[in-house]
Design an enzyme around this catalytic site. Structure first.
Site, PDB file in Angstrom:
ATOM      1  N   ASP A   1       0.844  -1.188   0.000  1.00 42.10           N
ATOM      2  CA  ASP A   1       0.000   0.000   0.000  1.00 42.10           C
ATOM      3  C   ASP A   1       0.884   1.244   0.000  1.00 42.10           C
ATOM      4  O   ASP A   1       1.786   1.359   0.832  1.00 42.10           O
ATOM      5  CB  ASP A   1      -0.908  -0.026   1.236  1.00 42.10           C
TER       6      ASP A   1
ATOM      7  N   TYR B   1       1.128   5.718  -0.671  1.00 41.53           N
ATOM      8  CA  TYR B   1       0.711   6.926   0.044  1.00 41.53           C
ATOM      9  C   TYR B   1       0.919   8.071  -0.943  1.00 41.53           C
ATOM     10  O   TYR B   1       1.539   9.073  -0.632  1.00 41.53           O
ATOM     11  CB  TYR B   1       1.666   7.043   1.246  1.00 41.53           C
TER      12      TYR B   1
ATOM     13  N   HIS C   1      -3.564  13.929   0.629  1.00 46.64           N
ATOM     14  CA  HIS C   1      -3.859  13.029   1.747  1.00 46.64           C
ATOM     15  C   HIS C   1      -2.717  13.058   2.764  1.00 46.64           C
ATOM     16  O   HIS C   1      -2.945  13.169   3.969  1.00 46.64           O
ATOM     17  CB  HIS C   1      -4.075  11.606   1.218  1.00 46.64           C
TER      18      HIS C   1
ATOM     19  N   ARG D   1       0.947  14.787  13.149  1.00 45.29           N
ATOM     20  CA  ARG D   1       2.199  15.490  13.434  1.00 45.29           C
ATOM     21  C   ARG D   1       2.050  16.955  13.038  1.00 45.29           C
ATOM     22  O   ARG D   1       2.579  17.387  11.998  1.00 45.29           O
ATOM     23  CB  ARG D   1       3.349  14.884  12.607  1.00 45.29           C
TER      24      ARG D   1
ATOM     25  N   GLU E   1     -10.853   3.931   3.162  1.00 42.04           N
ATOM     26  CA  GLU E   1      -9.877   4.701   2.385  1.00 42.04           C
ATOM     27  C   GLU E   1     -10.142   4.406   0.920  1.00 42.04           C
ATOM     28  O   GLU E   1     -10.051   3.258   0.478  1.00 42.04           O
ATOM     29  CB  GLU E   1      -8.437   4.328   2.763  1.00 42.04           C
TER      30      GLU E   1
ATOM     31  N   GLU F   1      -9.155   4.029  -2.583  1.00 46.72           N
ATOM     32  CA  GLU F   1      -7.877   3.818  -3.263  1.00 46.72           C
ATOM     33  C   GLU F   1      -8.101   3.201  -4.634  1.00 46.72           C
ATOM     34  O   GLU F   1      -9.170   2.661  -4.932  1.00 46.72           O
ATOM     35  CB  GLU F   1      -6.982   2.868  -2.450  1.00 46.72           C
TER      36      GLU F   1
ATOM     37  N   ASP G   1      -9.337   0.350   1.530  1.00 44.93           N
ATOM     38  CA  ASP G   1      -8.370  -0.033   2.558  1.00 44.93           C
ATOM     39  C   ASP G   1      -8.916   0.398   3.921  1.00 44.93           C
ATOM     40  O   ASP G   1      -8.464   1.378   4.511  1.00 44.93           O
ATOM     41  CB  ASP G   1      -7.030   0.646   2.248  1.00 44.93           C
TER      42      ASP G   1
ATOM     43  N   ARG H   1      -8.729   4.091  12.820  1.00 45.89           N
ATOM     44  CA  ARG H   1      -7.839   5.226  13.103  1.00 45.89           C
ATOM     45  C   ARG H   1      -7.360   5.269  14.540  1.00 45.89           C
ATOM     46  O   ARG H   1      -6.225   5.684  14.806  1.00 45.89           O
ATOM     47  CB  ARG H   1      -8.557   6.532  12.779  1.00 45.89           C
TER      48      ARG H   1
ATOM     49  N   GLN I   1      -4.722   2.748  14.812  1.00 45.55           N
ATOM     50  CA  GLN I   1      -3.564   3.175  14.016  1.00 45.55           C
ATOM     51  C   GLN I   1      -2.697   4.192  14.757  1.00 45.55           C
ATOM     52  O   GLN I   1      -1.477   4.073  14.797  1.00 45.55           O
ATOM     53  CB  GLN I   1      -4.059   3.775  12.699  1.00 45.55           C
TER      54      GLN I   1
ATOM     55  N   TYR J   1       1.161   2.807  15.448  1.00 45.34           N
ATOM     56  CA  TYR J   1       1.929   2.944  14.201  1.00 45.34           C
ATOM     57  C   TYR J   1       3.392   3.339  14.367  1.00 45.34           C
ATOM     58  O   TYR J   1       4.158   3.253  13.400  1.00 45.34           O
ATOM     59  CB  TYR J   1       1.224   3.887  13.225  1.00 45.34           C
TER      60      TYR J   1
ATOM     61  N   LYS K   1      -5.108  -1.983   9.860  1.00 50.92           N
ATOM     62  CA  LYS K   1      -5.402  -2.181   8.443  1.00 50.92           C
ATOM     63  C   LYS K   1      -5.695  -3.642   8.107  1.00 50.92           C
ATOM     64  O   LYS K   1      -6.412  -3.914   7.138  1.00 50.92           O
ATOM     65  CB  LYS K   1      -4.176  -1.770   7.608  1.00 50.92           C
TER      66      LYS K   1
ATOM     67  N   THR L   1      -9.468  -5.626   3.607  1.00 54.14           N
ATOM     68  CA  THR L   1      -9.260  -4.721   2.485  1.00 54.14           C
ATOM     69  C   THR L   1     -10.158  -5.244   1.366  1.00 54.14           C
ATOM     70  O   THR L   1     -10.060  -6.419   1.003  1.00 54.14           O
ATOM     71  CB  THR L   1      -7.786  -4.743   2.016  1.00 54.14           C
TER      72      THR L   1
ATOM     73  N   THR M   1      -4.808   6.528  -0.152  1.00 58.31           N
ATOM     74  CA  THR M   1      -6.053   7.292  -0.255  1.00 58.31           C
ATOM     75  C   THR M   1      -5.941   8.373  -1.329  1.00 58.31           C
ATOM     76  O   THR M   1      -4.979   9.141  -1.349  1.00 58.31           O
ATOM     77  CB  THR M   1      -6.364   7.954   1.100  1.00 58.31           C
TER      78      THR M   1
ATOM     79  N   GLU N   1     -10.215  12.655   6.989  1.00 53.55           N
ATOM     80  CA  GLU N   1      -9.985  13.957   6.370  1.00 53.55           C
ATOM     81  C   GLU N   1     -11.280  14.740   6.186  1.00 53.55           C
ATOM     82  O   GLU N   1     -11.352  15.935   6.436  1.00 53.55           O
ATOM     83  CB  GLU N   1      -9.351  13.779   4.986  1.00 53.55           C
TER      84      GLU N   1
END
Lengths: 448, 448
Positions: free
Chosen positions: B144, B146, B151, B160, B216, B218, B250, B254, B257, B261, B270, B274, B377, B391
């Protein structure tokens, strides 16, 4: 719980095999071990399931055809004639245990089964010199964990000096999905990968051969049985989902890893090659070597209930001594033998393999027969027990000295890395894992 | 390079099929599309390869048995009679292209092949109502990525705030290994996972049903052909290694995660499910909808040479419109139709699928037929084009309003999530991907 409660006749230290080399007290493969692997004869393409005994291998295809496993029923008999361990792993721990016990009787000196099998020796036994070992199963998914507190702390201090051990570590058996396609058989040469690195933080990154190539000393666990998607595996039943353990070298390109790993974790720094050792030692064979699981330091939180099984805590550890040896090209040319870089114990891991498996399924993830779980680098508290060069040479600050006069911060082309693992305990027969080997080859010539 | 240079007779907008529903201008599956899938008849267990045409499916097993593909040779003929797309994917892009062209002739009105095929209609054509769609290939490895800058920036700002977009993003097509075992067929209900979360930073984490379940949006790419381990795929040849694209959900937890993570990336957040869409639209069918790849903002670094192909930059994007729809249990009970949550375009991705594939192999990682690459995503610059609830609802700060009066920050049990995707362009026939669907079920009862 008595740690020896699951021992049976196959563990009896008095047993001797009619294969003489199995009775050497320093052998990795006495009759008390009987690990499984998949091999190919020098003269044919077809892979076969095998069981190691001394310096020989019991050819399960030939033995099954000769009727040696007929008493176990057609499903087991068929599984032993297949091209990989998957069919046996699908049948589950109970059948695997029955096969090991049947093999023990076949290979034993002084039993009726043993006497009959000995007459078939030319057909069912092959010398290890006349075969190559393959990846023992078709691995659907490979997951790599991070179960050594010492490794996590040492590496964390290098990448994140402010926060070496993250707040989740003592609650979550941290792991990530690995790459299944690039798992290679024992002895396969490993090409130095190319990749992006950023040696100068004020300049753009570059693409080229990795400079900080490392090994990671790990223990792999092969999954047996299957849970449906959405179904979790309770910790009390996790042990029945683990067929056995092997040595595993999770080769790593540290300079690629530090540049790529945020925010989604290691990717190309790992997926160029992972070497799986030749033999899978069953949990049944390892039973006499169980130790109390790693004692969490005072003040550490208890595992959450789904990971906390008193029986597992008592019996969860395996006292496997693990060593890393290295032999450089210069050493080979000068006929200097391999040198030992480290020695540690699998008993020092913070999380047990049953905790890893239960955590993996705790979201309903389906684990299939042949899936492989890596423990993460096995490092202990002493410097001499650090399971990768990154730690051992303190990220290049204290290079390792080789007897050839060479130094190593990371691996050089031509270096052969050799892992050894075994269990020893008073009153019980020593068993071993065989050697997990791989030699580093130069990066392929290519457009930068 | 002329973006239409690879068009052939199969793309001719004047073509009509003898399957009437294929000639509807709003159909996802006109004769100019011909996507591949794997289905199971309601009356048998054996999966079969199929090609969608209007509201019908060409049964490739039956068609091959009737001799419809004999001209393509025994390898292709056998591949079309197998249980999954893997055999065709192993043959490679060229053979897949030949099959699509042969299917176009078979299904075309007014050709000799079409007239003969029409006489076989009862044998080789099945209605979509009489079958279920399966995962189209045995997926050896799922990766997967990114690849949406939008996104990555939006999500990065939540996790962050100080460093939303990490310094590697514009150089490295960030990706991670996903879980292959838990990839499920279109329409499979998705059970809310259990897992560790830490809702209160001053208290220990808890294990229980995830509270922040998300989709997600995708696009998946199925790999064809194979490179040996140690061998890289140059960017100029990457396109030949991609068979086609599909919709992909996907599913993500959250709250799990954010707790798990670091430092090794997403794992159990995850790997519970899927969903892969029903049909794989070939790159050949998508060729007329190529757009110039995403224009990097002024001042962004050029891709490193191994990822930089002028042809790819010109032709690398695919103008796929992508939508997310949702229908809650309350909406179903009140007979309120599904509501659209977002609409975006695959053309807004920062990295192209060829760049993803070449980067993946740039360390020598072997990519096998049937491997699946997820784009990550797909989010665009506008709020209405954000491809996940995290989001879209700004991590719960701005919940989405449903026509039933309900609100959603994350998914509720009973919510059905529906992805749609299609390509449209003046002078070219519209093609679509079919719907990718999944409904959220309550977490299984279990010991906490």
């Amino acid at each position: 719980m008595n740690p020896t409660s699951k021992l049976d006749e196959s563990h009896d230290p008095a047993l001797r095999s009619w294969i003489g080399s199995a009775n050497d007290s320093a052998a990795d493969f006495p009759i008390q071990n009987l690990p499984f692997g998949v091999f190919r004869h020098d003269f044919e393409e077809r892979p076969r399931v095998g069981i190691a005994i001394g310096d020989q291998v019991l050819d399960c295809l030939a033995a099954a055809r000769a009727g040696c496993f007929a008493a176990l029923g057609p499903l087991v008999d068929d599984a032993l004639q297949s091209w990989s361990l998957n069919a046996l792993l699908a049948l589950g721990r109970g059948d695997a245990r029955a096969v090991r016990l049947a093999a023990s009787r076949l290979l034993r000196r002084g039993t009726p089964e043993g006497r009959r099998a000995q007459t078939l020796r030319e057909t069912i036994i092959v010398g290890m010199d006349h075969l190559s070992m393959l990846v023992p199963a078709e691995i659907g998914d490979y997951t790599d964990f991070y179960a050594s507190l010492y490794h996590a702390t040492n590496v964390g201090a290098m990448f994140r000096p402010d926060a070496p051990l993250l707040p989740n570590y003592k609650y979550v058996p941290i792991g990530y999905h690995g790459r299944a396609s690039s798992i290679v058989a024992n002895g396969t040469p490993v090409r130095r990968p190319r990749g992006q690195t950023r040696p100068d933080a004020n300049a753009p990154p570059v693409y080229g051969p990795a400079k900080s190539l490392d090994y990671e000393l790990e223990v792999g666990a092969f999954v047996c049985g299957e849970n449906a998607i959405g179904e979790t595996v309770p910790i009390a039943r996790a042990e029945e989902r683990i067929f056995g353990l092997c040595l595993l070298n999770d080769w790593s390109a540290r300079d690629m890893q530090s540049w790529e790993y945020q925010p989604l974790g290691p990717f190309l720094a790992k997926s160029f090659a992972t070497t799986v050792g030749p033999w899978v030692v069953t949990l049944d064979a390892l039973e006499p070597f169980r130790t109390a699981a790693f004692a969490r330091p005072m003040g550490d939180p208890a595992p959450l209930p789904y990971l906390n099984d008193p029986g597992d805590q008592l019996r969860g550890g395996f006292g496997i001594t693990l060593e890393v040896w290295l032999r450089s090209e210069t050493m080979r040319a000068a006929e200097i033998p391999a040198v030992r870089l480290s020695r540690g114990s699998f008993g020092s891991m913070y999380w047990t393999v049953t905790q890893l498996l239960t955590h993996h399924s705790s979201n309903g993830c389906n684990l299939r027969p042949g899936d492989l779980l890596g423990s993460g680098t096995v490092s202990g508290p002493e410097k001499g027990s650090r399971g990768c060069l990154l730690e051992l040479a303190s990220r290049g600050a204290e290079p390792v000295q080789l007897p050839s006069g060479e130094q190593r911060s990371f691996l050089a082309d031509g270096d052969e890395v050799i892992f050894r693992g075994w269990c020893e305990r008073d009153g019980v027969t020593r068993i071993g894992f065989g050697e997990c080997r791989g030699e580093v080859r130069a990066a392929s010539p290519g457009v930068e």
